[in-house]
Structure formats: C-alpha cells, structure tokens
Write an enzyme that holds these catalytic residues in place. Structure first.
Site, PDB file in Angstrom:
ATOM      1  N   LYS A  13       2.135  -8.348 -13.204  1.00  0.00           N
ATOM      2  CA  LYS A  13       1.910  -8.467 -11.758  1.00  0.00           C
ATOM      3  C   LYS A  13       1.901  -9.967 -11.495  1.00  0.00           C
ATOM      4  CE  LYS A  13       0.283  -7.184  -7.580  1.00  0.00           C
ATOM      5  NZ  LYS A  13       0.920  -6.240  -6.636  1.00  0.00           N
ATOM      6  N   GLY A  65       3.543  -6.727  -1.680  1.00  0.00           N
ATOM      7  CA  GLY A  65       4.079  -6.421  -0.361  1.00  0.00           C
ATOM      8  C   GLY A  65       5.435  -5.735  -0.464  1.00  0.00           C
ATOM      9  N   LYS A 105       3.109   1.207  -5.155  1.00  0.00           N
ATOM     10  CA  LYS A 105       3.825   0.501  -6.223  1.00  0.00           C
ATOM     11  C   LYS A 105       3.032   0.521  -7.530  1.00  0.00           C
ATOM     12  CE  LYS A 105       4.120  -3.443  -4.015  1.00  0.00           C
ATOM     13  NZ  LYS A 105       3.515  -3.096  -2.738  1.00  0.00           N
ATOM     14  N   GLU A 152       5.541  -5.563 -11.196  1.00  0.00           N
ATOM     15  CA  GLU A 152       5.213  -5.073  -9.850  1.00  0.00           C
ATOM     16  C   GLU A 152       5.271  -6.212  -8.849  1.00  0.00           C
ATOM     17  OE1 GLU A 152       1.325  -3.220  -9.022  1.00  0.00           O
ATOM     18  OE2 GLU A 152       1.871  -3.394  -6.892  1.00  0.00           O
ATOM     19  N   GLY A 153       5.995  -5.996  -7.773  1.00  0.00           N
ATOM     20  CA  GLY A 153       6.061  -6.982  -6.695  1.00  0.00           C
ATOM     21  C   GLY A 153       4.746  -7.055  -5.942  1.00  0.00           C
ATOM     22  N   ASP A 172       0.799  -1.240   0.000  1.00  0.00           N
ATOM     23  CA  ASP A 172       0.000   0.000   0.000  1.00  0.00           C
ATOM     24  C   ASP A 172       0.825   1.281   0.000  1.00  0.00           C
ATOM     25  OD1 ASP A 172      -2.616  -0.785  -0.252  1.00  0.00           O
ATOM     26  OD2 ASP A 172      -2.916  -1.085   1.895  1.00  0.00           O
ATOM     27  N   VAL A 173       2.038   1.239  -0.505  1.00  0.00           N
ATOM     28  CA  VAL A 173       2.871   2.452  -0.522  1.00  0.00           C
ATOM     29  C   VAL A 173       2.785   3.195  -1.848  1.00  0.00           C
ATOM     30  CG1 VAL A 173       4.511   1.691   1.241  1.00  0.00           C
ATOM     31  CG2 VAL A 173       4.966   1.180  -1.175  1.00  0.00           C
TER      32      VAL A 173
HETATM   33  N1  ATP Z   1       0.201   9.938  -4.215  1.00  0.00           N
HETATM   34  C1  ATP Z   1      -0.992   9.418  -3.986  1.00  0.00           C
HETATM   35  N2  ATP Z   1      -2.082  10.226  -3.827  1.00  0.00           N
HETATM   36  C2  ATP Z   1      -3.304   9.703  -3.577  1.00  0.00           C
HETATM   37  N3  ATP Z   1      -3.557   8.389  -3.486  1.00  0.00           N
HETATM   38  C3  ATP Z   1      -2.520   7.530  -3.642  1.00  0.00           C
HETATM   39  C4  ATP Z   1      -1.197   8.002  -3.903  1.00  0.00           C
HETATM   40  N4  ATP Z   1      -0.390   6.921  -4.003  1.00  0.00           N
HETATM   41  C5  ATP Z   1      -1.164   5.841  -3.822  1.00  0.00           C
HETATM   42  N5  ATP Z   1      -2.440   6.196  -3.602  1.00  0.00           N
HETATM   43  C6  ATP Z   1      -3.562   5.289  -3.329  1.00  0.00           C
HETATM   44  O1  ATP Z   1      -3.170   4.481  -2.216  1.00  0.00           O
HETATM   45  C7  ATP Z   1      -3.587   3.137  -2.406  1.00  0.00           C
HETATM   46  C8  ATP Z   1      -2.340   2.240  -2.382  1.00  0.00           C
HETATM   47  O2  ATP Z   1      -1.552   2.529  -3.535  1.00  0.00           O
HETATM   48  P1  ATP Z   1      -1.072   1.340  -4.463  1.00  0.00           P
HETATM   49  O3  ATP Z   1      -2.222   0.425  -4.765  1.00  0.00           O
HETATM   50  O4  ATP Z   1      -0.352   1.915  -5.624  1.00  0.00           O
HETATM   51  O5  ATP Z   1      -0.061   0.610  -3.459  1.00  0.00           O
HETATM   52  P2  ATP Z   1       0.761  -0.724  -3.673  1.00  0.00           P
HETATM   53  O6  ATP Z   1       2.070  -0.547  -3.024  1.00  0.00           O
HETATM   54  O7  ATP Z   1       0.746  -1.060  -5.116  1.00  0.00           O
HETATM   55  O8  ATP Z   1      -0.083  -1.810  -2.853  1.00  0.00           O
HETATM   56  P3  ATP Z   1      -0.047  -3.429  -2.994  1.00  0.00           P
HETATM   57  O9  ATP Z   1       0.989  -3.883  -2.014  1.00  0.00           O
HETATM   58  O10 ATP Z   1      -1.439  -3.838  -2.596  1.00  0.00           O
HETATM   59  O11 ATP Z   1       0.277  -3.781  -4.396  1.00  0.00           O
HETATM   60  C9  ATP Z   1      -4.365   3.121  -3.733  1.00  0.00           C
HETATM   61  O12 ATP Z   1      -5.738   3.286  -3.458  1.00  0.00           O
HETATM   62  C10 ATP Z   1      -3.820   4.323  -4.485  1.00  0.00           C
HETATM   63  O13 ATP Z   1      -4.711   4.863  -5.434  1.00  0.00           O
HETATM   64  C1  DNN Z   2      -3.006  -7.887   0.126  1.00  0.00           C
HETATM   65  C2  DNN Z   2      -1.911  -6.869  -0.106  1.00  0.00           C
HETATM   66  N1  DNN Z   2      -2.474  -5.718  -0.760  1.00  0.00           N
HETATM   67  C3  DNN Z   2      -0.776  -7.447  -0.931  1.00  0.00           C
HETATM   68  N2  DNN Z   2      -1.311  -7.882  -2.195  1.00  0.00           N
HETATM   69  C4  DNN Z   2      -0.066  -8.588  -0.226  1.00  0.00           C
HETATM   70  C5  DNN Z   2       0.768  -8.096   0.920  1.00  0.00           C
HETATM   71  C6  DNN Z   2       1.476  -9.224   1.615  1.00  0.00           C
HETATM   72  C7  DNN Z   2       2.369  -8.762   2.743  1.00  0.00           C
HETATM   73  C8  DNN Z   2       3.035  -9.886   3.400  1.00  0.00           C
HETATM   74  C9  DNN Z   2       3.895  -9.397   4.561  1.00  0.00           C
HETATM   75  O1  DNN Z   2       5.037  -8.992   4.347  1.00  0.00           O
HETATM   76  O2  DNN Z   2       3.410  -9.374   5.695  1.00  0.00           O
HETATM   77 MG    MG Z   3      -0.054  -2.687  -6.067  1.00  0.00          MG
END
Ligand code: ATP
Ligand code: DNN
Ligand code: MG
Length: 229
Positions: free
Chosen positions: A38, A120, A16, A117-118, A13-14
């Site tokens: 992915k 987590g 990616k 894309e990884g 959720d950062v």
């Molecule tokens: N700069 C930003 N401004 C507003 N919303 C954002 C921003 N970056 C990310 N988000 C939102 O935060 C959430 C998490 O972002 P994202 O899905 O890209 O994370 P992720 O690292 O890919 O997560 P995952 O581990 O699930 O793949 C999403 O709903 C995305 O739209």
């Molecule tokens: C569900 C989530 N958005 C990701 N797809 C999976 C994240 C797994 C994290 C595992 C961990 O390091 O604890």
């Molecule tokens: Mg993602």
C-alpha cells in the site's frame, strides 16, 4: 520476477482492500507466494511503532510471508484526506522516486505475486502536476479494477476502464463489489451492462456480507490472473 498487479477502484471506499485480501487469499490457497503493498495511505493511527493504516495492516496480514510495516506501507499520513494535501501540509512531497524505492524493497521476497493497492480512484493526484497513475504507467503494472456497485457506477467504471486502457496498461479483470448494505436498484441490469461493456473479464462478484472475504474467495475466478502472469 514477481508478477505485480495494481488494484484500482472506481472511488475511495469501494472495496479495494477487501478485494486485495480476497485475491491474495485465493492465490495463496492455490499454492502461490503472495505479498502486498500500500504505497500511499492517508488515515492512520499513531501507535508505539509509528503511524499505522488499517488497509496496510490487513494487507500485511494477508501475505504468505512476513514483511515489516514500513515495507508494506512506506508513505503514510494521519488524516484521511487526499494524500497530496497531507503531503503539502507536512512538507513531505510524494515523488515517483520514493514510490519506486518502496516497491523495489519487495524484490528480495521473490514472491510469485505482489499486489499493490492504490488510494482513492485512478487519477489520484500526487501533487500539482502528477498522479499515482503516472507511477503505475512507469512501472507498467497490469491493473484490476474494483467497481463499487451503486447508482453512478456505470459512468465511474466506464471512465476508469477507458483511462487505464488509454494509459496503455493491461486491464486484467474487474470485480463487482457491493460495500453498502442497501443493494443497488436493478443491480442485475447494472451488472449485465458492466459485463458487456468492460473489455476485461469479471474476476468475482461480492455482495454486501458480514464476511465478504469468504464470499469473495468462493466466487473468485483466478484464471485470468494466473494465465496472464
Ligand atoms: N462486500 C462487502 N460487504 C461488506 N462490507 C464491505 C464489502 N466491501 C467492502 N466493505 C467494507 O466497506 C469499507 C470500505 O472497503 P475498503 O476499505 O475495502 O475500500 P477501499 O476502496 O479499499 O477504500 P480506500 O480508498 O480507503 O482504500 C470497509 O469497512 C470494508 O470492510
Ligand atoms: C482517505 C481515503 N480513505 C483515501 N485513503 C484517500 C482518498 C483520496 C481521494 C482523493 C480524491 O480523488 O478526491
Ligand atoms: Mg483500501
């Protein structure tokens, strides 16, 4: 041969997926052909076509050519949980061979760039004795690190950058992203620390935005990627 780039994060959720979309869009605007992958997704809706994950759909849409869903995301689980736990629950172990096979399907597109894309963070377990990073190492993929800017990210970013480099992979660059509506206290000081201490260039800085894609593409420095490839 397509230049592969692995998108790692300091955590789930950062941003990616957002950053993957931004990098893909930026390179397409420069005239490159770009596709995305992915390999493992956890958290998916059942549709008439089967399980579909939102990240994979966004990455599928961001590409400069049309790929079937199963090629974008070959391994998918319904629950948004650690993938190796879902894999055990459904008795569908995740093997390096399956990951290799999924990626090799993309060679036919002969794209300039393939973004992977990884899931987590960097040491995502695949099972009891392996990590997704083992596959990235075996594939010798250069890495881009997305740092989710919040209190605690300095430790996460330094540990992750060090692990990527200790694993022998090039760290092409990193992106500072704020995925939450509350900006980190002393954000500029935190950013300055990361700029000084991560041994790779910052590719983009993205604040919390209603349209992070537009902002990200505007702030993007693609030179470290195009120079690298
Ligand atoms: N700069 C930003 N401004 C507003 N919303 C954002 C921003 N970056 C990310 N988000 C939102 O935060 C959430 C998490 O972002 P994202 O899905 O890209 O994370 P992720 O690292 O890919 O997560 P995952 O581990 O699930 O793949 C999403 O709903 C995305 O739209
Ligand atoms: C569900 C989530 N958005 C990701 N797809 C999976 C994240 C797994 C994290 C595992 C961990 O390091 O604890
Ligand atoms: Mg993602």
């Amino acid at each position: 041969m397509s230049q592969h780039l692995f998108i790692a994060g300091t955590d789930t959720d950062v941003g990616k997926t957002v950053v993957t979309q931004i990098l893909m869009q930026g390179l397409i605007q420069q005239g490159h052909t770009v596709i995305g992958h992915k390999p493992i997704a956890a958290g998916a809706a059942m549709t008439a076509r089967g399980l579909e994950n939102d990240d994979a759909l966004l990455i599928q849409q961001a590409a400069s050519m049309s790929l079937p869903y199963e090629q974008v995301n070959p391994i998918v689980f319904a629950e948004p949980i650690a993938p190796h736990i879902a894999a055990a629950k459904y008795q569908q172990p995740i093997s390096l061979a399956a990951l290799d096979a999924g990626l090799s399907m993309l060679a036919q597109y002969n794209s300039d760039f393939t973004f992977v894309e990884g899931a987590g963070g960097w040491r995502l377990p695949l099972g009891d004795d392996g990590f997704l990073s083992d596959w990235v190492i075996a594939q010798k993929m250069p890495v881009i690190l997305v740092v989710g800017m919040k209190l605690g990210c300095l430790n996460h970013a330094m540990l992750t950058a060090q692990a990527i480099l200790d694993d022998g992979l090039p760290l092409v660059g990193w992106v500072a992203n704020t995925p939450s509506d509350s900006q980190q206290d002393f954000y500029q000081e935190n950013l300055a620390y990361l700029k000084q201490h991560i041994a790779a260039p910052m590719l983009a800085e993205i604040g919390y935005a209603s349209d992070p894609l537009a902002q990200g593409v505007r702030s993007l420095d693609l030179l470290p990627i195009t120079d690298f490839s």
